[in-house]
Write a protein that holds these residues in place. Sequence first.
Motif, short mmCIF file in Angstrom:
data_model
loop_
_atom_site.label_atom_id
_atom_site.label_comp_id
_atom_site.label_asym_id
_atom_site.label_seq_id
_atom_site.Cartn_x
_atom_site.Cartn_y
_atom_site.Cartn_z
N LEU A 250 0.86 -1.19 0.00
CA LEU A 250 0.00 0.00 0.00
C LEU A 250 0.89 1.23 0.00
O LEU A 250 1.77 1.37 0.87
CB LEU A 250 -0.90 0.06 1.24
N ASP A 251 0.68 2.13 -0.96
CA ASP A 251 1.32 3.44 -0.95
C ASP A 251 0.32 4.45 -0.42
O ASP A 251 -0.80 4.54 -0.92
CB ASP A 251 1.74 3.85 -2.37
N LEU A 252 0.72 5.23 0.60
CA LEU A 252 -0.16 6.20 1.23
C LEU A 252 0.33 7.62 0.96
O LEU A 252 1.52 7.91 1.05
CB LEU A 252 -0.22 5.98 2.75
N LYS A 253 -0.62 8.48 0.64
CA LYS A 253 -0.30 9.88 0.38
C LYS A 253 -1.54 10.73 0.64
O LYS A 253 -2.63 10.41 0.15
CB LYS A 253 0.17 10.06 -1.06
N ASP A 254 -1.37 11.78 1.44
CA ASP A 254 -2.49 12.69 1.75
C ASP A 254 -3.69 11.95 2.31
O ASP A 254 -4.84 12.28 2.01
CB ASP A 254 -2.90 13.47 0.49
N GLY A 255 -3.46 10.94 3.12
CA GLY A 255 -4.55 10.20 3.74
C GLY A 255 -5.28 9.24 2.84
O GLY A 255 -6.33 8.71 3.21
N LEU A 256 -4.73 8.97 1.67
CA LEU A 256 -5.37 8.08 0.70
C LEU A 256 -4.39 6.99 0.26
O LEU A 256 -3.17 7.16 0.35
CB LEU A 256 -5.83 8.86 -0.54
N VAL A 257 -4.95 5.90 -0.26
CA VAL A 257 -4.13 4.90 -0.94
C VAL A 257 -3.94 5.38 -2.37
O VAL A 257 -4.90 5.70 -3.06
CB VAL A 257 -4.81 3.52 -0.93
N VAL A 258 -2.69 5.45 -2.79
CA VAL A 258 -2.38 5.90 -4.14
C VAL A 258 -1.65 4.78 -4.87
O VAL A 258 -1.30 3.76 -4.28
CB VAL A 258 -1.54 7.19 -4.12
N HIS A 259 -1.43 4.99 -6.15
CA HIS A 259 -0.84 3.93 -6.96
C HIS A 259 0.32 4.47 -7.78
O HIS A 259 0.22 5.54 -8.38
CB HIS A 259 -1.90 3.35 -7.90
N ALA B 299 4.13 2.00 2.34
CA ALA B 299 5.05 3.10 2.04
C ALA B 299 4.32 4.41 2.32
O ALA B 299 3.33 4.73 1.66
CB ALA B 299 5.52 3.05 0.60
N ASP B 300 4.77 5.14 3.32
CA ASP B 300 4.20 6.45 3.65
C ASP B 300 4.94 7.50 2.84
O ASP B 300 6.01 7.96 3.22
CB ASP B 300 4.32 6.72 5.15
#
Length: 260
Positions: A22-31, A78-79
């Motif tokens: 899981l990649d996390l960015k701005d409180g969301l799961v991103v890809h 990954a944060d």
Amino acid sequence: MTLQSELTTATLAQDFAVIPVLDLKDGLVVHARAGKHAHAGKRAEYRPIATPFGPPHDGAAIARALLGITFSPALYIADLDAILGRGRNLDMCRHLGQALPGTELWIDAGFAQVGDCAAWLPLGATLVVGSETIADLAAWEDLRAAFGQNVVLSLDFDEQGLRGPERLLADPALWPKRVILMSLGRVGTETGPDVARLEETLQRADGREVYVAGGVAGLDDLAAVEKRGARGALAATALHSGALGQKEIAALVRERRSQV
């Protein structure tokens, strides 16, 4: 025998782990888009994930689905905000830990020194330290001494080679029990893992567990790295696209069992 019982009976998690990411960015799961990765820059190109497993704000739902497909003992997180040095998704990671009891969280949050880790320790997480964030060997030795087997070293490679102190690659005595070979340019591409680098690394690993990351496209890739002795593979794109699912992982289990 059901698919789930077959996987459980085969003790997939004890033999070869397909670890979802899981990649996390701005409180969301991103890809990660093709050819890009959290460590590789170009973070503006990361977008909220489009997946059949849940909306981007519901990381727990997505994680449960991925863990259900892979029967992995661990989830790699990954944060990206922490890696960028512009904040962190600590609350989201805490929620994931509460929602996924029994799952080992591998967290990459740009750890560069012991002080960076304090806020994450209450999560009971395994800390993933990327070679590209390590300023020098003294900082790495401090991290390893402080956290022992709760540290996984990610050897991060781009087109030019290793990102980080070259001695980390040259001297396996510096490696902890678990090592990831992270091919940054292959993440999101489904072009296949770097099998040649895996073979070379395993020759020097001296019993350490080696995982591959970047480029996994399907069953053939898993079989190739498992056959060569990898302990596991990190996967994201192939899971979300459906190229890699329960049936494919079960096929790998059956093949391995038939050879025992």
